[in-house]
Each structure stands twice: as C-alpha cells, then as structure tokens.
Design an enzyme around this catalytic site. Sequence first.
Site, short mmCIF file in Angstrom:
data_model
loop_
_atom_site.label_atom_id
_atom_site.label_comp_id
_atom_site.label_asym_id
_atom_site.label_seq_id
_atom_site.Cartn_x
_atom_site.Cartn_y
_atom_site.Cartn_z
N ASP A 79 -9.17 4.16 -0.98
CA ASP A 79 -8.93 4.87 0.02
C ASP A 79 -9.22 6.21 0.27
OD1 ASP A 79 -7.18 5.74 -2.27
OD2 ASP A 79 -5.29 5.88 -1.42
N CYS A 82 -9.38 7.65 -4.54
CA CYS A 82 -9.91 7.10 -5.65
C CYS A 82 -10.07 8.30 -6.48
CB CYS A 82 -10.84 5.56 -5.85
SG CYS A 82 -12.47 6.49 -4.86
N HIS A 258 -16.98 4.29 -3.18
CA HIS A 258 -15.44 4.13 -4.56
C HIS A 258 -15.75 4.65 -6.28
CE1 HIS A 258 -12.45 2.69 -5.44
NE2 HIS A 258 -12.62 1.55 -6.32
#
Lengths: 264, 265
Positions: A79, A82, A258
């Site tokens: 989101d 992370c 991510h």
Amino acid sequence: MENKPSQQKPAENTEVNQDELILQQQRRIEKEISESIALVGEKEPLQSLEREYLEDEVYLSKAKTLGQKYSYIRRTRPDGNCFFRAFSYAYLERLIDIKDEFEKFRELALKSKDNLVSLGFPEFTVEDFHDTFMEVIDKVGAGTEASRLELHKLFNEQGYSDYVVVYLRLIASGQLQREADFYQHFIEGDRTVTEFCHQEVEPMYKESDHIHIIAMSAALGTGVQVRYMDRGAGTEATAHDFPEGVPPAVHLLYRPGHYDILYP
Amino acid sequence: MSFEGKYNVKSPAVKRLMREAQELHEATEEYCAHPLDDNLFEWHFTVHGPPSTDFEGGVYHGRILLPPEYPMKPPNIILLTPNGRFEVNKKICLSISGHHPETWQPSWSIRTALLALIAFMPTPGNGTIGSLDYSTEERQKLAKKSLSWQCDSCGKIADLLSKDTAKTPITEEEQHMLDTIALKAEEASTNEPSFSSSIENVSESELRQRRMDTQPETHEQQEAEIIVNPQVETMSSSNDLFWSILIATLLFAIILLVLRRLFLV
Ligand SMILES: [Zn+2]
C-alpha cells in the site's frame, strides 16, 4: 470532475471518458486487491516465493538462490507504506530477543518527540503519534513469547499499524531535515529537502526509495540489508547494505514497488 | 459530550479526535469547532471572515466530515452559510496546491483545515468547481447577513465565537502549510467508487466476485461512498437516459418496419 458528461451531449463525452474511467476502475481493483492482503502476514518458508515464479525463469532462479541464504519470508500489504511497516515490524521483532538493544532503542524513541518538535513539527499531533508509538514499543518490549503475538496483533490493527508508520515517516523526515545539506545531493530536481519531505516522506502511502531507507537506518542507527530482485542480469538478487559496512539488523526483499521481510 | 460508550477509545483515531475536540473546545475570536453529540466523525465549525477582506465581519458556519481513515486521509469541509466564495452544501477538500490530495500530512489537524479555509477565502475562485466569484458588494452583503444565520443544531452562529479569547498564534510549520495549501471541490478521482455503476463490465464483476469472497466491505466504506455521490447520480442517469432513448428509437424503427411489412403488402 472536468470530464463530467453534460446532459446535452452524453454520447461524445462518454467516449472521451472511457479511458479515464477504465483507469479509475483499474486503480480501484488494485486497491481492493491490496486491501485483501494482510498488513503484515505470517512467516512463510521461502519456497512459497519460488512457487510464485514457476513460469518465470529469471525470477525463479533468483528465488532459488535466495533460498540458500534465507529461510523465511513475511509478506506485507503493498500500500506504499510497506517499507516503513516491514522495517518497524522486523526491527521490533528482533529487539524482543535483545534486551539491551531494546532499551537503547526505547531511550532513543522517547527522546525523538522533542527532537521533532524542535524541528518545527506541530507538537499537538506529534505527541499523539508518539504516545501510540511508545505504547506499541512498551507492549512488545516485555521480551516474552507473548510479545510476538502482541506485535503481530498490533501491526495488523489498522489504527496502531498506521500510527507506527506515520511516526517513522516523521522520524525519517526529521533526519533528512536535520542534515539537509548532506541529503540535498540525493534529491533530484530543484526541490529542497523540506519540500521533498512534505511531498514524499511524510504523507502516507508514498513509496520509499533509497533515500528513505538511508534516513531511517541513520536515524535509528540500524543496519538494513535489502535484496533487490528484478529482471536484471545474474541469478542472484543483489544485496545492498544501508549504511555500507554495518552488519544488518533487518533484512528486506525488494521487488519493483514493494518490500517484504526476509529471515536468514 | 460522552463518546466513551459509543466508540472504542483505544482506537488511535478516536483518541486523536477526542484530543482535538478537547483542544478546540474553547472558542477563540477566529474559529471554534465541536463534534456532533452523536457522531465523533462529523463536526460543526464556525469561522470569522478574515479582516481586511470582503468577508470581514462575517461569521461562517459549516460541517467537517472526517473519513474513517482520519488522520491518514484529509477531512472534508462543507460550508453552510452563504458567503460568495464557496458554494454551500458542497464538499471541499484540502490539498497542497496543484493536484495532490495525497500530500495531506497526518500531522495536520482540524485546526489546520480551519486555518486553511480562512486563509483560502480571499483567494480568487478562478471558476474552479465549488468556487464562486461574487463581487465585493455581494460578499459584503452576505457577510452582514451571516450574522443572523442560524444552524439547525447549533443555533445562532454569531454567538458561538468568543469575543475576547485571542487566537492561538500560527506556528512556522503552519505558515509553511498555509503558503502551499489549496482547497478544491472534489474531483473525479475521489468519486472513484461510484463510477462503477456506469461502466461495470464482465471482467470487473468477475474480479469483484472473487475478491468479495475474502473481503467483506466494511460499514464505514459504504458510508463514505454514500456521501460522495450526488453528482454521479446525475451522471449515470444522463448516460442511462441516452441509452434508453437510443433503444426506444431503435425499437420504434423496428416495429415500424414490421408493421409496414405486415400491412403494406
Ligand atoms: Zn451547526
């Protein structure tokens, strides 16, 4: 809503809008998928990473090599928060076992509020985030097996979890601003360090880059190792230590956009 | 005000809002704000028109809607008193100038939002959505009239502000924020959830179906969507209208052709 179709000419405008609408729809689906993933997941054997890439040679070979160095992975929700969530979870989890390092960190966390206020952050709200941050640290700090459960529970409660992220973003921002002369060299474009912090560090959901990691590890005096896994050449996910030469306390896996947690 | 029974006071957002309620409890000459008795996530506020502007002497009342994610996401402001700068009953949101509502800082607060509103009132509306560009005379007239304006739940708003409590001075950080802030009426992006009705297609509903199994929508999310949609309603209905007319026309043409075939042998 500049593209809002008017009552008079709906046909023409509907067509113009289609691309924009599809884009919005796509973003919404992405958001829904993201929200279906736990904020911080359970520890999984590293083989689960290999299973993701059975069809993808480049990633599969890198996942296999990674499996020789690390035993577990813990996924986090993609989101934009992370890095901060993964970092703080992994670091607190480590501190459960190391009493004196925990005490040192707690001391630093206690003092951090005054540092932020002296840098000009609004006292009223910083205090609010700081209180919750200390509450989380103290609940986890008992150093028992229950601490792990508590940590996992708190980090999966949106309220607590996000408050920890906010506070770490503030600490990182404070670090960048305190040593603005140094960090200015890392910032692209003609933004000042303060502008960069307001736009890229403090707001929630903003993704983290090298500079966020450098600031975070410097502010807490914690070594972070990130394994970069991408389409680049080689069969190994490249390791990068922040700062260089410091033994890492936290291990993270980076895949484009991510961060997840790794366990040696 | 007793929210203790109604909300989870351990939740950071609830704790934060109760703190803010405490902080803003006492009215200053500049503003005051308080949560509704039955809803900690909706507040009413009153601000003084900034001195040496068209709004000098005016008193303006409105609602503050706090998203369930507050303070991670910004509050929305709705003005209720006619003022000549912002449309009334229209949601305006807070962002850094430009178009980045995501640059809201969780360390900002309801006070920040009110300061931003006051600072933003005298700036030109430039025809943006939700903005009004009334003349000085009209605005001054509205400022006078505002003194007798009443809120259904708060009463006569001119009495709500304090006459002798000096305002809390603006900090350096707040000044920096005020220099870069912008208030805008909601844009399409924040309306995202509601667009689904007009463009739902197969792949999307499939995807949704799969997602729904694992993730029931929360009550708050639904609430947030409801607030958002008056404009969208008209939009999809204008689409619907277009398609109904098209279909009706085609049907009519087909019937005509069939009848002609049947009767004009
Ligand atoms: Zn009211």
